[in-house]
Structures are given as C-alpha cells and as structure tokens.
Motif scaffolding. Structure first.
Motif, PDB file in Angstrom:
ATOM      1  N   ASP A 100       2.868  -1.452 -14.285  1.00  0.00           N
ATOM      2  CA  ASP A 100       1.740  -1.693 -15.185  1.00  0.00           C
ATOM      3  C   ASP A 100       1.298  -0.373 -15.816  1.00  0.00           C
ATOM      4  OD1 ASP A 100      -0.563  -2.353 -16.493  1.00  0.00           O
ATOM      5  OD2 ASP A 100      -1.568  -3.266 -14.768  1.00  0.00           O
ATOM      6  N   PRO A 101       1.611  -0.128 -17.074  1.00  0.00           N
ATOM      7  CA  PRO A 101       1.286   1.161 -17.708  1.00  0.00           C
ATOM      8  C   PRO A 101      -0.199   1.358 -17.975  1.00  0.00           C
ATOM      9  CG  PRO A 101       2.176  -0.354 -19.339  1.00  0.00           C
ATOM     10  CD  PRO A 101       2.309  -1.042 -18.007  1.00  0.00           C
ATOM     11  N   ASP A 102      -1.002   0.328 -17.803  1.00  0.00           N
ATOM     12  CA  ASP A 102      -2.425   0.427 -18.109  1.00  0.00           C
ATOM     13  C   ASP A 102      -3.295   0.661 -16.881  1.00  0.00           C
ATOM     14  OD1 ASP A 102      -1.935  -0.065 -20.852  1.00  0.00           O
ATOM     15  OD2 ASP A 102      -1.861  -2.235 -20.470  1.00  0.00           O
ATOM     16  N   ARG A 103      -2.689   0.955 -15.734  1.00  0.00           N
ATOM     17  CA  ARG A 103      -3.494   1.204 -14.535  1.00  0.00           C
ATOM     18  C   ARG A 103      -4.352   2.449 -14.734  1.00  0.00           C
ATOM     19  NH1 ARG A 103      -2.851  -2.823 -10.454  1.00  0.00           N
ATOM     20  NH2 ARG A 103      -4.530  -1.538  -9.621  1.00  0.00           N
ATOM     21  N   PRO A 104      -5.689   2.362 -14.484  1.00  0.00           N
ATOM     22  CA  PRO A 104      -6.559   3.524 -14.694  1.00  0.00           C
ATOM     23  C   PRO A 104      -6.596   4.468 -13.502  1.00  0.00           C
ATOM     24  CG  PRO A 104      -7.877   1.643 -14.040  1.00  0.00           C
ATOM     25  CD  PRO A 104      -6.444   1.142 -14.141  1.00  0.00           C
ATOM     26  N   GLU A 105      -6.075   4.030 -12.336  1.00  0.00           N
ATOM     27  CA  GLU A 105      -6.227   4.825 -11.123  1.00  0.00           C
ATOM     28  C   GLU A 105      -5.381   6.101 -11.164  1.00  0.00           C
ATOM     29  OE1 GLU A 105      -6.790   0.466 -10.088  1.00  0.00           O
ATOM     30  OE2 GLU A 105      -5.261   1.662 -11.144  1.00  0.00           O
ATOM     31  N   ALA A 106      -5.921   7.146 -10.516  1.00  0.00           N
ATOM     32  CA  ALA A 106      -5.170   8.385 -10.337  1.00  0.00           C
ATOM     33  C   ALA A 106      -4.387   8.373  -9.038  1.00  0.00           C
ATOM     34  CB  ALA A 106      -6.113   9.589 -10.351  1.00  0.00           C
ATOM     35  N   MET A 107      -4.852   7.570  -8.085  1.00  0.00           N
ATOM     36  CA  MET A 107      -4.193   7.516  -6.778  1.00  0.00           C
ATOM     37  C   MET A 107      -4.600   6.235  -6.056  1.00  0.00           C
ATOM     38  SD  MET A 107      -6.409  10.507  -4.913  1.00  0.00           S
ATOM     39  CE  MET A 107      -8.210  10.554  -5.031  1.00  0.00           C
ATOM     40  N   PHE A 108      -3.835   5.914  -5.015  1.00  0.00           N
ATOM     41  CA  PHE A 108      -4.107   4.747  -4.190  1.00  0.00           C
ATOM     42  C   PHE A 108      -4.064   5.148  -2.720  1.00  0.00           C
ATOM     43  CE2 PHE A 108      -3.019   2.603  -8.061  1.00  0.00           C
ATOM     44  CZ  PHE A 108      -3.693   1.390  -8.008  1.00  0.00           C
ATOM     45  N   SER A 109      -4.966   4.557  -1.938  1.00  0.00           N
ATOM     46  CA  SER A 109      -4.979   4.766  -0.493  1.00  0.00           C
ATOM     47  C   SER A 109      -4.444   3.521   0.208  1.00  0.00           C
ATOM     48  CB  SER A 109      -6.406   5.055  -0.005  1.00  0.00           C
ATOM     49  OG  SER A 109      -6.912   6.239  -0.589  1.00  0.00           O
ATOM     50  N   ALA A 110      -3.940   3.735   1.408  1.00  0.00           N
ATOM     51  CA  ALA A 110      -3.412   2.623   2.203  1.00  0.00           C
ATOM     52  C   ALA A 110      -3.869   2.768   3.647  1.00  0.00           C
ATOM     53  CB  ALA A 110      -1.887   2.587   2.136  1.00  0.00           C
ATOM     54  N   THR A 129      -8.337   3.157   8.741  1.00  0.00           N
ATOM     55  CA  THR A 129      -8.444   4.486   8.149  1.00  0.00           C
ATOM     56  C   THR A 129      -7.600   4.498   6.885  1.00  0.00           C
ATOM     57  OG1 THR A 129      -8.774   5.554  10.286  1.00  0.00           O
ATOM     58  CG2 THR A 129      -8.009   6.943   8.467  1.00  0.00           C
ATOM     59  N   TRP A 130      -8.195   4.927   5.774  1.00  0.00           N
ATOM     60  CA  TRP A 130      -7.513   4.913   4.479  1.00  0.00           C
ATOM     61  C   TRP A 130      -6.989   6.307   4.159  1.00  0.00           C
ATOM     62  CZ3 TRP A 130      -6.818   0.391   1.782  1.00  0.00           C
ATOM     63  CH2 TRP A 130      -7.569  -0.713   2.213  1.00  0.00           C
ATOM     64  N   ILE A 131      -5.710   6.387   3.819  1.00  0.00           N
ATOM     65  CA  ILE A 131      -5.055   7.662   3.519  1.00  0.00           C
ATOM     66  C   ILE A 131      -4.341   7.546   2.180  1.00  0.00           C
ATOM     67  CG2 ILE A 131      -3.323   9.328   4.272  1.00  0.00           C
ATOM     68  CD1 ILE A 131      -3.820   8.507   7.101  1.00  0.00           C
ATOM     69  N   THR A 132      -4.486   8.556   1.349  1.00  0.00           N
ATOM     70  CA  THR A 132      -3.821   8.544   0.044  1.00  0.00           C
ATOM     71  C   THR A 132      -2.311   8.617   0.226  1.00  0.00           C
ATOM     72  OG1 THR A 132      -5.691   9.618  -1.042  1.00  0.00           O
ATOM     73  CG2 THR A 132      -3.567   9.752  -2.159  1.00  0.00           C
ATOM     74  N   ARG A 133      -1.612   7.657  -0.369  1.00  0.00           N
ATOM     75  CA  ARG A 133      -0.165   7.621  -0.240  1.00  0.00           C
ATOM     76  C   ARG A 133       0.556   7.435  -1.568  1.00  0.00           C
ATOM     77  NH1 ARG A 133      -0.362  10.245   3.353  1.00  0.00           N
ATOM     78  NH2 ARG A 133       0.241   9.925   5.523  1.00  0.00           N
ATOM     79  N   LEU A 134      -0.128   7.068  -2.626  1.00  0.00           N
ATOM     80  CA  LEU A 134       0.499   6.874  -3.931  1.00  0.00           C
ATOM     81  C   LEU A 134      -0.360   7.563  -4.982  1.00  0.00           C
ATOM     82  CD1 LEU A 134       2.786   5.387  -5.524  1.00  0.00           C
ATOM     83  CD2 LEU A 134       1.159   3.495  -5.812  1.00  0.00           C
ATOM     84  N   ALA A 135       0.260   8.380  -5.826  1.00  0.00           N
ATOM     85  CA  ALA A 135      -0.544   9.165  -6.778  1.00  0.00           C
ATOM     86  C   ALA A 135       0.264   9.525  -8.013  1.00  0.00           C
ATOM     87  CB  ALA A 135      -1.062  10.439  -6.108  1.00  0.00           C
ATOM     88  N   GLY A 154      -9.470  10.312 -11.774  1.00  0.00           N
ATOM     89  CA  GLY A 154      -9.709   8.913 -12.133  1.00  0.00           C
ATOM     90  C   GLY A 154     -10.028   8.108 -10.889  1.00  0.00           C
ATOM     91  N   PRO A 155     -10.148   6.808 -11.020  1.00  0.00           N
ATOM     92  CA  PRO A 155     -10.495   5.963  -9.873  1.00  0.00           C
ATOM     93  C   PRO A 155      -9.424   6.017  -8.780  1.00  0.00           C
ATOM     94  CG  PRO A 155     -10.691   4.759 -11.953  1.00  0.00           C
ATOM     95  CD  PRO A 155      -9.993   6.031 -12.267  1.00  0.00           C
ATOM     96  N   THR A 156      -9.870   5.739  -7.549  1.00  0.00           N
ATOM     97  CA  THR A 156      -8.956   5.601  -6.416  1.00  0.00           C
ATOM     98  C   THR A 156      -8.849   4.132  -6.052  1.00  0.00           C
ATOM     99  OG1 THR A 156      -9.526   7.782  -5.521  1.00  0.00           O
ATOM    100  CG2 THR A 156      -8.511   6.204  -4.008  1.00  0.00           C
ATOM    101  N   GLY A 157      -7.632   3.606  -6.095  1.00  0.00           N
ATOM    102  CA  GLY A 157      -7.418   2.213  -5.729  1.00  0.00           C
ATOM    103  C   GLY A 157      -7.049   2.070  -4.268  1.00  0.00           C
ATOM    104  N   ARG A 158      -6.971   0.834  -3.818  1.00  0.00           N
ATOM    105  CA  ARG A 158      -6.618   0.560  -2.428  1.00  0.00           C
ATOM    106  C   ARG A 158      -5.461  -0.431  -2.379  1.00  0.00           C
ATOM    107  NH1 ARG A 158     -12.047   0.163   1.367  1.00  0.00           N
ATOM    108  NH2 ARG A 158     -12.392   2.406   1.479  1.00  0.00           N
TER     109      ARG A 158
END
Length: 277
Positions: A100-110, A129-135, A154-158
């Motif tokens: 999805d090229p329109d995702r606003p997030e800078a990173m995602f936690s898992a 516990t949420w840890i950043t794994r995709l950015a 930018g926003p952090t997604g989950r």
C-alpha cells in the motif's frame, strides 16, 4: 511489493538458521555482523543474505549504521533479532502494508511471545510489550545507548500478529553476559534520571502503553529494594506465577538483572567520590 530484512548478529550460529528459515519469502536479507568468530557468516551467506561487518559500539549506533549506511532493495525494512522467528501471519500482514503506497506510518511495532524452557512466559514477560520491527529507514532515528528507542517522523502503527522470541537460545551464560553489559548502560542512565529530580507523572496517564511503561520504569529508579520490588511486581501483580516453574525462574533472572543495575549505580557513585569499590 516486498520488504527488506536487516538482522544484526554477533556469534549467532545457534539461532540464525531458524530465523533465516522463517524468512525464505524475502529476496533482500541483510546481515550486519559485529565480527563473529563462529559460523554466523557462513550460515548467512549460504542462505543468500548480503553480509556486512561493522564494529559494534552501542545498539543504537549499530542499528543506525544498518539503516542509514546500507542500501536496501525495498522501502520497508523488517528488523528481527537473530533469535526471533517470523510466523506466516506476521509475514502476510507486513507484505500487505508494503503493498500500500499510501501508508502514512513511519514504523510499526509488534508484540512477541517470549519463550523460556519450552514455554511462552506470557505473564512473566509483561505481555504485551510492543517493539518496533518494521520501518522506513529514511523516516526513523534511534536514541539511547541501551535498549534503543525509535523516533519516527510520522505515525507509529501496530501489527496485529506476533513474532516469537527465543532469548535463551545461546544458553544461560550468554544471557548473563549480555545483561551484564546492558546493566552498565542502565546504571549510567538511571543515575542521570535520578539527578534530574523529575518524575514523569503525566506519562502515567498517557494513551500509549510505551509511554506508561517508560514512566513506570523511571519511577522505579527511586524505589528502595528495587530487585525485590521488580520480582514482586512481575511474579505476583502481573501474574508470573501463572507461567509455572518457568515463570518463577524467569522473574528471578530479571530481578538479578535489576540487582546488577543497582550495584553498578553504587559503584559509579563511589568512584565519583574517589572511594574504593
């Protein structure tokens, strides 16, 4: 679209094969190695990974080197540790984000399932516990010497899926060696926080668990009998006793890590005063 992978390693011959086996779907795996002396490099190259070596100073500096100095094939970079397994549902979720090229997030936690002695120690490990794994590498920075903390533009997604963490794959001696190193960083940071004389009261009411967790941790630096308090919190208040004998021993291990931090703080304070240790 796909995603790239960045794995930081140092003597990970026990853990790396399983980690790489869960990443066979990726066509751009980068291993950033800190001059391993075991078979880590051979294992990585045999799996088709691109291997780079860089001297390790701190977790933050090493991660920033990997994200900023290495060119990746894809825009999104997944960052598992070598002792982590990536299940199929997590893979599919990340690939959908990358498509999805329109995702606003800078990173995602898992979230992760922390394994100890053959059991998921759900309560003892303070799940979730949420840890950043995709950015996106160009949109993220890391700070702090120990247990590096990401900051994005930018926003952090989950991510809804979990990864699986085998943090004891290298054995108890390796676990103690690692936490012996970390405790020195934590001791210095603890002293800095204590000397600031600021308690982040407002963060206790934050909407994000990460902010509340940091506030609780900074508050804990001011408690007496920190190792005992840490054990009581994890084992009794957070339900570590529900994880069986594995939960009991894990909570004891974390309490011992807390003790290492406390005693190293005392060492630093005495050295500053010119006293013997």
């Amino acid at each position: 679209m796909s995603i790239s992978v960045l794995i930081m390693t140092l003597n990970e011959e026990e853990s790396l094969p399983a980690c790489l086996a869960s990443l066979t779907w990726c066509d751009d795996i980068v291993v950033l190695d800190s001059y391993s002396t075991d078979k880590t490099l051979e294992i990585a190259k045999a799996a088709g990974a691109r291997v780079y070596q860089h001297k390790y100073e701190t977790e933050t500096k090493q991660r920033m080197y990997g994200l900023k100095e290495i060119e990746f094939k894809h825009k999104w970079v997944y960052m598992p540790d070598a002792d982590e397994i990536t299940p199929e549902d997590l893979r599919d979720e990340m690939l959908a984000i990358a498509a999805d090229p329109d995702r606003p997030e800078a990173m995602f936690s898992a979230r992760y399932k922390n394994m100890f002695m053959g059991r998921w120690i759900k309560h003892s490990s303070l799940y979730p516990t949420w840890i950043t794994r995709l950015a996106r590498p160009e949109r993220i920075q890391y700070e702090r010497e120990c247990h590096s903390r990401p900051v994005g533009d930018g926003p952090t997604g989950r991510l809804q899926s979990h990864f699986v963490h085998y943090s004891f794959n290298k054995g108890m001696t390796a676990w103690f060696d690692k936490h012996n190193r970390y405790s020195g960083f934590e001791a210095r940071e603890s002293l800095q926080i204590l000397r600031s004389k600021k308690i982040p009261w407002t963060s206790f009411l934050s909407a994000t668990p990460e902010a509340r967790r940091r506030a609780l941790k900074e508050f804990s630096y001011r408690l007496p009998f920190r190792p005992a308090a840490r054990f009581a919190y994890m084992y009794f208040l957070r339900g570590g006793f529900l994880d069986g004998w594995q939960g009991y021993h894990y909570c004891r291990l974390i309490a011992s890590y807390e003790y290492m931090i406390v005693i190293k703080m005392r060492e630093l304070q005495r050295r500053e005063l010119g006293l013997s240790v």
